[in-house]
Design a protein around this motif. Sequence first.
Motif, PDB file in Angstrom:
ATOM      1  N   HIS A 219      37.838  23.706 -63.260  1.00 28.42           N
ATOM      2  CA  HIS A 219      37.786  24.375 -64.555  1.00 28.42           C
ATOM      3  C   HIS A 219      38.773  25.536 -64.567  1.00 28.42           C
ATOM      4  N   VAL A 221      39.172  29.279 -65.752  1.00 30.08           N
ATOM      5  CA  VAL A 221      38.407  30.460 -66.148  1.00 30.08           C
ATOM      6  C   VAL A 221      39.393  31.398 -66.832  1.00 30.08           C
ATOM      7  N   LEU A 261      35.107  29.075 -69.990  1.00 28.52           N
ATOM      8  CA  LEU A 261      35.281  27.988 -69.028  1.00 28.52           C
ATOM      9  C   LEU A 261      35.822  26.792 -69.798  1.00 28.52           C
TER      10      LEU A 261
END
Length: 908
Positions: A219, A221, A261
């Motif tokens: 992911h 951030v 996210l």
Amino acid sequence: MTWDHPLLLWAVPAAALMVAAFELRVPGSAARRVGRFLARTAVLACAIAALAAPSVSRHVPQPRRVVIAVDYATRTPLAASAREAGHALRETLRDVAAAKGLAVEVMPFTTRPGSADAPPPPTARSALGAGLAGARLRFREGETGGVIVITDGHGDLGGARAAVDALRADAIATTGIAIPDSLPARAASARIEALDAPDQAHGVFAVRARVHLPAPAPHRVVLRVDGVETEALERAADAPASVVFKELDLPVGLHELSVTLERGGEAQALARRLVAVAAPPRVLALVRGAAWIKALEVQGLAIVRGDPAGLRSILASGRIPDAVVADAESLVALPADAAHVLRARVHDGLGLVIVAGADTAAWAALAKGPLAGLLPLVPQPEPPKPPPPRPEPKDEPPPPPIEKPEEAEGPGLKAERRPEEALPITLLLLIDRSGSMAVPIAKLEMAILGAQRAAEALSPWDRVGVISFASDVRLDVPVRSARTASTLAAWLTGVEPDIRPGTDIAGALRLARQVMEKERTPIKHIILLTDGRQYPSGPIFGPVVKPMGRMGITITAVGIGRGANLSQLREIVQWAARGHIRPARSPSEIPRILTRDTEQVAEKRRVDAEAIDARLHDDRKKAEAAPPKDEPKPPPPPVAPPRSDPEPDPEPVQPVAPLPLVAVRAHEALRGFAAADLPAVGAPRRALARPTAALLLTRSDATPVLAASREGLGRVLMWALPPSDPGALAWAPLGRLFAQTTRSALAPEGAFEFLPTPRVRETPDGASLQVLWPPGASSGHVDARWIGPAGSSQPIGTFTPDDGEAGRPLPPAAPGSRCRIELTLPGGPTPPPLTYLAARPATTAEEAADARALATALGAALEDPLTFVRGLPQLSRRERRARWPLFLWLAILLLPLDVFLHRRAHAA
């Protein structure tokens, strides 16, 4: 046992007397009369006790229940329906609920509560207030627990706050789950568990986020500031992990921080926080030297230079500084009215940092000025400089005496000229630290202050020690020279009231006798301070105190307040045969009584010295009047002429070499400084620490250097180190320590709100404006104006104190745009404007849950269900049970015995 009518119990002895008077007249044997008396008295006593209605009470744990209120009208893109989500949560909580003895049930609601097995009705909007009111009906009489609401936050939230307050009044907690974002069934999805950023910042600050990412999907951030991407990090983990972004240095104003996210270009979780970056704190500097001002400016504080004459006008204006840094010279030069205004502002929250300054006379004058009551340290004057050494006399033969010369200085002259050297005193203070000395707290504080002043009344040749006692007895300050009297308060900082029951006066006297037996001074005096009596009772004071009287030890017993047993103290003094009793009606009299008692002991020493001198003088006269013997006497040896002036008293020896600083306790003023890094400094200004103050820094010889105290809402810190100390000036982090000390004393947020303050509230229907008035405002009005991002302006209206918390709607603005509110106070100063950011949507999804609206409706932040259930308290209620049937049955059971004993014999 509790009696509802305790006055009826007084009838028991009266009934016993009546039965005794009646039974004495009835013939029969003594045993039969005693039996009749006991049986009749027992029956009547049990009957009277039953009429007094006895009862006993006990604590019974209340049953607990958890109700899961599910919003069946919710329309979300969930794989499972809202009904299935409620039952899934019940299965998740089953183990925790079973361990804690909780009953869990699911309750659906739309406009009114329904049945858990009923199909969800096709209703477009749900009523959260009605659902919470229905959840309250699920709790039986005496049950407590919690309610968990599952909804998307888009329904009718009106009346929810009143329903939550009603639940809390019955000890029922509430929380919510905003679906689909916070549903526990989606635990495997990416989520942000915490966003760590300050609500208010004054400079550079760091942003941290705690995220949970499913493995092995990576992911991004992303950190955004005011909607602009600032930093993006790649993370992949299957457990909670911390993400630290670079430090931010934002301009003054309100900023929106958001952490997202993202995976595959789609936002999966969002956390947002508003940070208000304020201007650096304003510090008013009233110092003569430039070292302090330069150190504070380098550390990022806004310095406002001032003078003592203009302090009153600055503190009376609308914009008061956050702290005041002043040296002793400036505080002594303050006018009386300015000093009283400064003390009032400190009580309201203004921070005050006092530095020693260069003038030692001004430092000593602080203890007698109007600000003496709020100083953490009590400044002391510097000791007088010793006289220059006398030249040595030449070795010349003395001239032949014409008359008989006086004798050389002996014990008599020494006692007359320097009685404190010839007759030193050992003073031992016995201080009560039992729990009663903490109510009020001034008792123990005044006792310690009195011990300090009593020690200061002694001479350098005298000795002093302190014993404290409660349920145990300990020697806090071993007997030592009175030259160290200035550090006595520092040694007694650890003396605190003992909450355990007990006041061992006999044990304290026993330890005092053991200490006094080792002393060789001719005068020994004990001062006993207590506010109670010997507990537990039993010890006899004679065997403990009588030997002390034979040793010549005098005792003064000080009884504090009305609770002191003066008769017991009088017994102690009588056994000693030498002493006094001095009652102290209030704790404030303790220092005066101890100082006066010590001065009286010193005065008695002077009288004894004069008596010794007179006795020796009479012995010399008798020796001169005796007839001469036949053998010639040798000529007397030459005697040096007596000195015209006595020798000065020896002064306490001041250390010449610098000693290292010691951190006494952890404090915000010392944050970021290790104890091993502190420098070695020279002698600070002479000062004593107040019992209510906290010593932060001392030298290794326990000399106070930095102390802190509180005056109302404000903090006061005091430096005793001279500004020209070489060891401190050579220490590189000194400026940072000065700045940290000043920051720890800053006024709390909103301490001086003399003007109306605007506040913007975000609601589901849009933004609204409220005006908060200062406490006590009953009249006046302000005009509010809204200024949009493109310079558009629109009046909002006029606000008065009578409006209360009523708000007025603000014009709509683009999400994330910066708007400003300006207030105009007719005939007065202009309140500072308020800048706010128009609310941004939580996510771009249409059916996203409005967790913020749900939390606002419930009046508390949403909590994890497992944490919420684990934190439910176990309450209990007091239950009363009547005991009068027991006494009534006893009376009925004893009645046949009474009838049998009163049966008459058959006549012949």
